[in-house]
Design an enzyme around this catalytic site. Structure first.
Site, PDB file in Angstrom:
ATOM      1  N   THR A 108       0.828  -1.218   0.000  1.00 36.03           N
ATOM      2  CA  THR A 108       0.000   0.000   0.000  1.00 36.03           C
ATOM      3  C   THR A 108       0.859   1.263   0.000  1.00 36.03           C
ATOM      4  N   GLY A 147       3.156  -2.950   8.488  1.00 35.47           N
ATOM      5  CA  GLY A 147       3.281  -3.218   9.915  1.00 35.47           C
ATOM      6  C   GLY A 147       4.733  -3.470  10.306  1.00 35.47           C
ATOM      7  N   GLU A 390      -5.987  -5.845   4.172  1.00 38.63           N
ATOM      8  CA  GLU A 390      -5.999  -7.053   3.342  1.00 38.63           C
ATOM      9  C   GLU A 390      -7.128  -7.002   2.331  1.00 38.63           C
TER      10      GLU A 390
HETATM   11  C1  LIG Z   1       0.766 -16.847   9.962  1.00 40.00           C
HETATM   12  C2  LIG Z   1       0.021 -15.824  10.730  1.00 40.00           C
HETATM   13  C3  LIG Z   1      -0.781 -16.506  11.745  1.00 40.00           C
HETATM   14  C4  LIG Z   1      -1.711 -15.900  12.394  1.00 40.00           C
HETATM   15  C5  LIG Z   1      -1.967 -14.479  12.124  1.00 40.00           C
HETATM   16  C6  LIG Z   1      -2.898 -13.931  13.135  1.00 40.00           C
HETATM   17  C7  LIG Z   1      -3.647 -12.968  12.792  1.00 40.00           C
HETATM   18  C8  LIG Z   1      -3.631 -12.461  11.375  1.00 40.00           C
HETATM   19  C9  LIG Z   1      -4.807 -11.653  11.170  1.00 40.00           C
HETATM   20  C10 LIG Z   1      -4.781 -10.493  10.574  1.00 40.00           C
HETATM   21  C11 LIG Z   1      -3.646  -9.968   9.821  1.00 40.00           C
HETATM   22  C12 LIG Z   1      -2.986  -8.833  10.542  1.00 40.00           C
HETATM   23  C13 LIG Z   1      -2.527  -7.852   9.854  1.00 40.00           C
HETATM   24  C14 LIG Z   1      -2.897  -7.718   8.398  1.00 40.00           C
HETATM   25  C15 LIG Z   1      -1.984  -6.762   7.698  1.00 40.00           C
HETATM   26  C16 LIG Z   1      -2.644  -6.301   6.457  1.00 40.00           C
HETATM   27  C17 LIG Z   1      -1.657  -6.163   5.372  1.00 40.00           C
HETATM   28  C18 LIG Z   1      -2.244  -5.523   4.177  1.00 40.00           C
HETATM   29  O1  LIG Z   1      -3.255  -4.878   4.202  1.00 40.00           O
HETATM   30  S1  LIG Z   1      -1.332  -5.870   2.777  1.00 40.00           S
HETATM   31  C19 LIG Z   1      -2.143  -4.956   1.516  1.00 40.00           C
HETATM   32  C20 LIG Z   1      -3.487  -5.573   1.183  1.00 40.00           C
HETATM   33  N1  LIG Z   1      -3.990  -4.958  -0.004  1.00 40.00           N
HETATM   34  C21 LIG Z   1      -4.985  -5.493  -0.732  1.00 40.00           C
HETATM   35  O2  LIG Z   1      -5.585  -6.486  -0.372  1.00 40.00           O
HETATM   36  C22 LIG Z   1      -5.283  -4.787  -2.025  1.00 40.00           C
HETATM   37  C23 LIG Z   1      -6.695  -5.059  -2.494  1.00 40.00           C
HETATM   38  N2  LIG Z   1      -6.753  -5.008  -3.954  1.00 40.00           N
HETATM   39  C24 LIG Z   1      -6.587  -6.165  -4.695  1.00 40.00           C
HETATM   40  O3  LIG Z   1      -6.394  -7.268  -4.210  1.00 40.00           O
HETATM   41  C25 LIG Z   1      -6.689  -6.002  -6.185  1.00 40.00           C
HETATM   42  O4  LIG Z   1      -6.475  -4.656  -6.543  1.00 40.00           O
HETATM   43  C26 LIG Z   1      -8.086  -6.421  -6.721  1.00 40.00           C
HETATM   44  C27 LIG Z   1      -9.170  -5.671  -6.001  1.00 40.00           C
HETATM   45  C28 LIG Z   1      -8.255  -7.899  -6.526  1.00 40.00           C
HETATM   46  C29 LIG Z   1      -8.158  -6.088  -8.192  1.00 40.00           C
HETATM   47  O5  LIG Z   1      -6.978  -6.577  -8.758  1.00 40.00           O
HETATM   48  P1  LIG Z   1      -6.750  -6.324 -10.332  1.00 40.00           P
HETATM   49  O6  LIG Z   1      -7.196  -4.946 -10.657  1.00 40.00           O
HETATM   50  O7  LIG Z   1      -5.364  -6.715 -10.681  1.00 40.00           O
HETATM   51  O8  LIG Z   1      -7.676  -7.430 -10.965  1.00 40.00           O
HETATM   52  P2  LIG Z   1      -9.092  -7.269 -11.679  1.00 40.00           P
HETATM   53  O9  LIG Z   1     -10.109  -6.757 -10.738  1.00 40.00           O
HETATM   54  O10 LIG Z   1      -8.862  -6.540 -12.954  1.00 40.00           O
HETATM   55  O11 LIG Z   1      -9.378  -8.808 -11.971  1.00 40.00           O
HETATM   56  C30 LIG Z   1      -8.598  -9.466 -12.963  1.00 40.00           C
HETATM   57  C31 LIG Z   1      -8.676 -10.921 -12.717  1.00 40.00           C
HETATM   58  O12 LIG Z   1      -7.762 -11.284 -11.675  1.00 40.00           O
HETATM   59  C32 LIG Z   1      -8.419 -12.102 -10.726  1.00 40.00           C
HETATM   60  N3  LIG Z   1      -7.790 -11.879  -9.425  1.00 40.00           N
HETATM   61  C33 LIG Z   1      -7.682 -10.694  -8.771  1.00 40.00           C
HETATM   62  N4  LIG Z   1      -7.030 -10.892  -7.606  1.00 40.00           N
HETATM   63  C34 LIG Z   1      -6.733 -12.236  -7.543  1.00 40.00           C
HETATM   64  C35 LIG Z   1      -6.069 -13.060  -6.582  1.00 40.00           C
HETATM   65  N5  LIG Z   1      -5.602 -12.553  -5.418  1.00 40.00           N
HETATM   66  N6  LIG Z   1      -5.922 -14.370  -6.843  1.00 40.00           N
HETATM   67  C36 LIG Z   1      -6.406 -14.877  -8.002  1.00 40.00           C
HETATM   68  N7  LIG Z   1      -7.052 -14.172  -8.971  1.00 40.00           N
HETATM   69  C37 LIG Z   1      -7.204 -12.852  -8.715  1.00 40.00           C
HETATM   70  C38 LIG Z   1      -9.842 -11.619 -10.770  1.00 40.00           C
HETATM   71  O13 LIG Z   1     -10.677 -12.616 -10.217  1.00 40.00           O
HETATM   72  C39 LIG Z   1     -10.033 -11.430 -12.253  1.00 40.00           C
HETATM   73  O14 LIG Z   1     -10.225 -12.687 -12.829  1.00 40.00           O
HETATM   74  P3  LIG Z   1     -11.153 -12.820 -14.151  1.00 40.00           P
HETATM   75  O15 LIG Z   1     -12.497 -12.347 -13.729  1.00 40.00           O
HETATM   76  O16 LIG Z   1     -10.522 -11.934 -15.173  1.00 40.00           O
HETATM   77  O17 LIG Z   1     -11.108 -14.273 -14.480  1.00 40.00           O
HETATM   78  C1  LIG Z   2      -4.500  -1.548  10.575  1.00 41.22           C
HETATM   79  C2  LIG Z   2      -4.009  -1.593   9.152  1.00 41.22           C
HETATM   80  C3  LIG Z   2      -2.855  -2.318   8.847  1.00 41.22           C
HETATM   81  C4  LIG Z   2      -2.384  -2.361   7.534  1.00 41.22           C
HETATM   82  N1  LIG Z   2      -1.214  -3.031   7.255  1.00 41.22           N
HETATM   83  C5  LIG Z   2      -0.718  -3.007   5.996  1.00 41.22           C
HETATM   84  C6  LIG Z   2       0.520  -3.638   5.697  1.00 41.22           C
HETATM   85  O1  LIG Z   2       1.153  -4.211   6.571  1.00 41.22           O
HETATM   86  N2  LIG Z   2       0.997  -3.579   4.426  1.00 41.22           N
HETATM   87  C7  LIG Z   2       0.303  -2.963   3.421  1.00 41.22           C
HETATM   88  O2  LIG Z   2       0.770  -2.962   2.288  1.00 41.22           O
HETATM   89  N3  LIG Z   2      -0.897  -2.356   3.667  1.00 41.22           N
HETATM   90  C8  LIG Z   2      -1.408  -2.360   4.926  1.00 41.22           C
HETATM   91  N4  LIG Z   2      -2.604  -1.734   5.198  1.00 41.22           N
HETATM   92  C9  LIG Z   2      -3.265  -0.965   4.141  1.00 41.22           C
HETATM   93  C10 LIG Z   2      -4.536  -1.639   3.655  1.00 41.22           C
HETATM   94  O3  LIG Z   2      -4.245  -2.764   2.896  1.00 41.22           O
HETATM   95  C11 LIG Z   2      -5.319  -0.582   2.840  1.00 41.22           C
HETATM   96  O4  LIG Z   2      -5.763   0.398   3.746  1.00 41.22           O
HETATM   97  C12 LIG Z   2      -6.516  -1.205   2.116  1.00 41.22           C
HETATM   98  O5  LIG Z   2      -6.048  -2.021   1.060  1.00 41.22           O
HETATM   99  C13 LIG Z   2      -7.451  -0.124   1.544  1.00 41.22           C
HETATM  100  O6  LIG Z   2      -6.748   0.790   0.723  1.00 41.22           O
HETATM  101  P1  LIG Z   2      -6.793   2.380   1.045  1.00 41.22           P
HETATM  102  O7  LIG Z   2      -6.634   2.554   2.486  1.00 41.22           O
HETATM  103  O8  LIG Z   2      -5.854   3.066   0.125  1.00 41.22           O
HETATM  104  O9  LIG Z   2      -8.290   2.777   0.677  1.00 41.22           O
HETATM  105  P2  LIG Z   2      -8.809   3.072  -0.817  1.00 41.22           P
HETATM  106  O10 LIG Z   2      -8.363   1.994  -1.734  1.00 41.22           O
HETATM  107  O11 LIG Z   2      -8.509   4.472  -1.153  1.00 41.22           O
HETATM  108  O12 LIG Z   2     -10.402   2.909  -0.592  1.00 41.22           O
HETATM  109  C14 LIG Z   2     -11.080   3.915   0.161  1.00 41.22           C
HETATM  110  C15 LIG Z   2     -12.553   3.645  -0.012  1.00 41.22           C
HETATM  111  O13 LIG Z   2     -12.900   3.866  -1.380  1.00 41.22           O
HETATM  112  C16 LIG Z   2     -13.917   2.938  -1.785  1.00 41.22           C
HETATM  113  N5  LIG Z   2     -13.412   2.191  -2.951  1.00 41.22           N
HETATM  114  C17 LIG Z   2     -12.117   2.049  -3.344  1.00 41.22           C
HETATM  115  N6  LIG Z   2     -12.045   1.313  -4.472  1.00 41.22           N
HETATM  116  C18 LIG Z   2     -13.323   0.994  -4.821  1.00 41.22           C
HETATM  117  C19 LIG Z   2     -13.921   0.240  -5.879  1.00 41.22           C
HETATM  118  N7  LIG Z   2     -13.183  -0.335  -6.853  1.00 41.22           N
HETATM  119  N8  LIG Z   2     -15.282   0.118  -5.880  1.00 41.22           N
HETATM  120  C20 LIG Z   2     -16.036   0.664  -4.894  1.00 41.22           C
HETATM  121  N9  LIG Z   2     -15.539   1.394  -3.872  1.00 41.22           N
HETATM  122  C21 LIG Z   2     -14.205   1.549  -3.842  1.00 41.22           C
HETATM  123  C22 LIG Z   2     -14.175   2.026  -0.587  1.00 41.22           C
HETATM  124  O14 LIG Z   2     -15.275   2.529   0.146  1.00 41.22           O
HETATM  125  C23 LIG Z   2     -12.919   2.195   0.260  1.00 41.22           C
HETATM  126  O15 LIG Z   2     -13.162   2.015   1.646  1.00 41.22           O
HETATM  127  C24 LIG Z   2      -3.094  -1.675   6.504  1.00 41.22           C
HETATM  128  C25 LIG Z   2      -4.260  -0.962   6.810  1.00 41.22           C
HETATM  129  C26 LIG Z   2      -4.731  -0.932   8.124  1.00 41.22           C
HETATM  130  C27 LIG Z   2      -5.992  -0.178   8.435  1.00 41.22           C
END
Ligand SMILES: CC/C=C\C/C=C\C/C=C\C/C=C\CCCCC(=O)SCCNC(=O)CCNC(=O)[C@H](O)C(C)(C)COP(=O)(O)OP(=O)(O)OC[C@H]1O[C@@H](n2cnc3c(N)ncnc32)[C@H](O)[C@@H]1OP(=O)(O)O
Ligand SMILES: Cc1cc2nc3c(=O)[nH]c(=O)nc-3n(C[C@H](O)[C@H](O)[C@H](O)COP(=O)(O)OP(=O)(O)OC[C@H]3O[C@@H](n4cnc5c(N)ncnc54)[C@H](O)[C@@H]3O)c2cc1C
Length: 615
Positions: A108, A147, A390
């Site tokens: 992110t 994180g 996530e």
């Molecule tokens: C071991 C540990 C043990 C215990 C742990 C204990 C507790 C743990 C609990 C909590 C965790 C704690 C902390 C968490 C920290 C959080 C860290 C983060 O937040 S990391 C950052 C996370 N960010 C995201 O998740 C970003 C979200 N966005 C996306 O994933 C993508 O942008 C999207 C929304 C999926 C769109 O991707 P994209 O634009 O590339 O794809 P399209 O929408 O155009 O779709 C195309 C095509 O791809 C397929 N697809 C998309 N994603 C996936 C995938 N992941 N896998 C497989 N296929 C995928 C999609 O289905 C489309 O398919 P089609 O329809 O074309 O067939």
């Molecule tokens: C506690 C915490 C821990 C985190 N840890 C990590 C980490 O370790 N590593 C890491 O990489 N990231 C981490 N993140 C980031 C996290 O993955 C992002 O916050 C999350 O993916 C959302 O992206 P954003 O915050 O940029 O919100 P945006 O993507 O800007 O979205 C903001 C709002 O816009 C709307 N929106 C956005 N896109 C769409 C769409 N396509 N259609 C409809 N509505 C939409 C939704 O209402 C959304 O809530 C963490 C976040 C938090 C809160």
């Protein structure tokens, strides 16, 4: 060996400053994860099955508001396992596994979280030096949130747009050292710090990271799926989304996390409701337990049922995750879309429902639920974050919708994968020929609703599994929970059922009666059901939910620990924003006392000895 958890002069975490909270978290984390390392040495946990051990620790009272080392286990190591080739795994995994390096996961950015194809950080290949040049072209390109990155991690997985021979090949993952292993100082070309105070998880040390033409070896690109050869030739992956694997893993793990938090919150609220007496059912009688009110049962009992439903679902999802990953290893990608859709849907649904249920548990405890000492506000802060990280829930549900619509469009031309096979049946019973107020009838109704709106997922009750492995008495109670969960959601989603199924008014009325009967039937077992979660007081850390029921004495004991009861005002507040969001966010982050010093003393006193195995 470190002494047990140190707190400042016996002051509970809530009264620590932002900096003291971080220092406390480092101390507790190195003690806690030294235990994991001991279990590794004794072969009691391995690199392929540490989820339960680490998950238990991260949800425990020792690390109750998260840990700066959490991402190391949650994403840094799974990303290496999922995206590094064998040679890279041999190099990095042993050091990560024994914590001689501490990692994070930096995807992110300030400007992008959801739309990862829009990430701005660049990794440009220089064939002359066989290196990648990492760069943050704008402020919005700064990594924001990883994180542990603020003051703790010295490595991280960075997701960046890969350029080679002048062409962009989209986002790929790189393992990057960001701090010196001896001094812990940021390396030249690295701008790094923590992002500041948050609603919760204030012990996680979320950070920011900017690159100024920072060079890394070519071999630091994780090359299990796609590669860049020495001359800069790009070799693409079999499937463009295999690089998204770490996110799928965490979404699956989050479902287990929600089970733990929901069980904890409903245990606290149910036990308190058995202790709390308020008002009279009949004039002149003694005040009754608030658990006897149907309204209180309506607030709480569905959470008990949901905790069981989520646990069964999480176990089934984990089995599916492992099945699909074994197939991926054999080159069979057929079920990857289904796994992605399932992980998106269940992460979104379980986090949203858990956040709503935890808030309802707090509200069910009146003013005492608003006390930090109840542990309910802290639990809410933890679960509500999961609706965002996530993958923001709205966006993930849209991913599931996309998969279901595609599945429906191919209904007659393609074999259905196991979790959507019901669509064939629901399609055959296009209008759900009859309605029955039974668990099976309600599930069938939702399958028809799902069929018709293609965005509802359904869940498979594992009723058969229960009938094989439980006593008749327990089976009766578990059936009551299944009935409760189904009738609750049938009534909650009544508009859909009325729109798409032939349910009659009479049947809705009897459904309502059935729901209240089920609440009454469950009442005698309510406390027993939460006791069955077997959560020790040390885990609950709650004045309201302790097993002995001494609610009031505990509330007073905790209140007396406040330094405010010992001395005058401590607090201050922060300024508000003028609309220049990114600059203001960065300015606010730089106000953090943790960013005032390049290296916090806990690195030399605790972290470094821990990483060198000297603790
Ligand atoms: C071991 C540990 C043990 C215990 C742990 C204990 C507790 C743990 C609990 C909590 C965790 C704690 C902390 C968490 C920290 C959080 C860290 C983060 O937040 S990391 C950052 C996370 N960010 C995201 O998740 C970003 C979200 N966005 C996306 O994933 C993508 O942008 C999207 C929304 C999926 C769109 O991707 P994209 O634009 O590339 O794809 P399209 O929408 O155009 O779709 C195309 C095509 O791809 C397929 N697809 C998309 N994603 C996936 C995938 N992941 N896998 C497989 N296929 C995928 C999609 O289905 C489309 O398919 P089609 O329809 O074309 O067939
Ligand atoms: C506690 C915490 C821990 C985190 N840890 C990590 C980490 O370790 N590593 C890491 O990489 N990231 C981490 N993140 C980031 C996290 O993955 C992002 O916050 C999350 O993916 C959302 O992206 P954003 O915050 O940029 O919100 P945006 O993507 O800007 O979205 C903001 C709002 O816009 C709307 N929106 C956005 N896109 C769409 C769409 N396509 N259609 C409809 N509505 C939409 C939704 O209402 C959304 O809530 C963490 C976040 C938090 C809160």
């Amino acid at each position: 060996m470190l002494s047990k958890r140190e707190v400042f002069d016996g002051v509970p975490e809530e009264y620590l400053s932002h900096k003291e909270r971080y220092e406390n978290a480092i101390r507790n984390s190195v003690v806690a994860f030294s235990l994991v390392r001991k279990m590794q040495e004794e072969g009691k946990t391995s690199i392929n099955n540490y989820r339960d051990v680490v998950g238990g620790l991260l949800g425990s009272s020792v690390l109750r508001d998260g840990s700066p080392l959490g991402l190391h286990y949650i994403m840094f190591m799974p990303a290496i396992l999922n995206q590094a080739n064998e040679e890279q795994q041999e190099k990095w995994l042993p050091r990560a596994w024994n914590c001689s390096i501490i990692g994070s996961y930096a995807q992110t950015e300030l400007g992008h979280g959801t739309f990862i194809r829009g990430l701005e950080t660049t990794a440009t290949y220089d064939a002359a030096t066989k290196q990648f040049v990492l760069h943050s072209p704008t402020l919005t390109a700064y990594k924001w949130w990883p994180g542990g990155l603020g003051q703790t991690a010295n490595y991280c997985i960075v997701v960046a747009q890969l350029y080679t021979k002048g062409q962009c090949h989209g986002i790929h993952s790189f393992i990057i050292q960001v701090r010196d292993e001896e001094t812990h100082m940021p390396l030249p070309g690295i701008k790094i710090g923590e992002i500041g105070a948050k609603l919760g998880l204030n012990a996680v040390n979320n950070g920011f990271l900017g690159f100024d033409n920072y060079r890394i070896p070519r071999t630091n690109m994780l090359m299990k799926h796609a590669q860049v050869l020495e001359d800069g030739t790009y070799v693409k992956s079999r499937h463009s989304k295999l690089n998204y694997g770490a996110m799928v893993f965490v979404r699956v793990v989050i479902v287990f996390d929600m089970v733990n938090y929901l069980s904890k919150a409903v245990t606290i609220a149910t036990r308190f409701s058995a202790v709390r007496r308020q008002c009279q059912l009949k004039a002149g009688e003694t005040e009754c337990q608030i658990l006897d009110y149907v309204t209180q049962q309506h607030k709480l009992f569905v959470s008990i049922a949901a905790a069981h439903a989520f646990r069964i679902t999480a176990n089934k999802l984990w089995l599916t995750f492992n099945e699909v990953n074994e197939q991926l290893v054999e080159g069979n990608l057929q079920r990857l879309p289904e796994l992605h859709a399932l992980a998106c849907c269940l992460k979104a649904v379980t986090t949203a429902d858990t956040a709503a249920c935890v808030e309802r548990c707090r509200l069910a405890c009146g003013g005492h639920g608003y006390m930090m000492s109840s542990s309910l506000p802290l639990t809410y802060g933890l679960v509500t974050a999961a609706c965002t990280y996530e993958g923001e829930n709205t966006v993930l549900l849209l991913q599931t919708a996309r998969f279901l619509v595609k599945t429906y469009q191919q209904l007659d031309s393609k074999a259905l994968t196991p979790t959507v096979a019901y669509l064939k049946t629901a399609a055959a019973e296009r209008f759900c020929v009859g309605w029955s107020n039974t668990t099976e009838g309600i599930i069938r109704g939702f399958q028809v609703v799902a069929m018709r709106v293609i965005i509802m997922s359904t869940f498979n009750e594992e009723v058969q599994e229960m009938s094989r492995t439980v006593s008749p008495q327990l089976k009766e109670v578990l059936h009551q929970l299944v009935d409760l969960y189904c009738t609750y959601w049938a009534l909650e989603k009544l508009s859909d059922l009325l729109l798409y199924t032939p349910i009659s008014q009479k049947e809705v009325e009897s459904l309502r009666l059935r729901y209240e009967e089920t609440l009454t039937n469950l009442r005698p077992n309510a406390v027993g059901l939460v006791d069955a979660f077997d959560l020790r007081d040390e885990m609950l850390q709650s004045t309201l939910g302790s097993y002995d029921g001494r609610v009031y004495e505990r509330l007073m004991e905790e209140a007396m620990k406040s330094p405010l009861n010992a001395e005058p005002m401590l607090q201050s507040t922060l300024g508000s924003y003028d609309g220049r969001v990114y600059e203001r966010l960065m300015e606010e982050a730089m106000k953090s006392p943790l960013n005032a010093e390049p290296v916090n003393y806990t690195f030399h006193k605790y972290l470094k000895p821990f990483m060198q195995g000297k603790l």
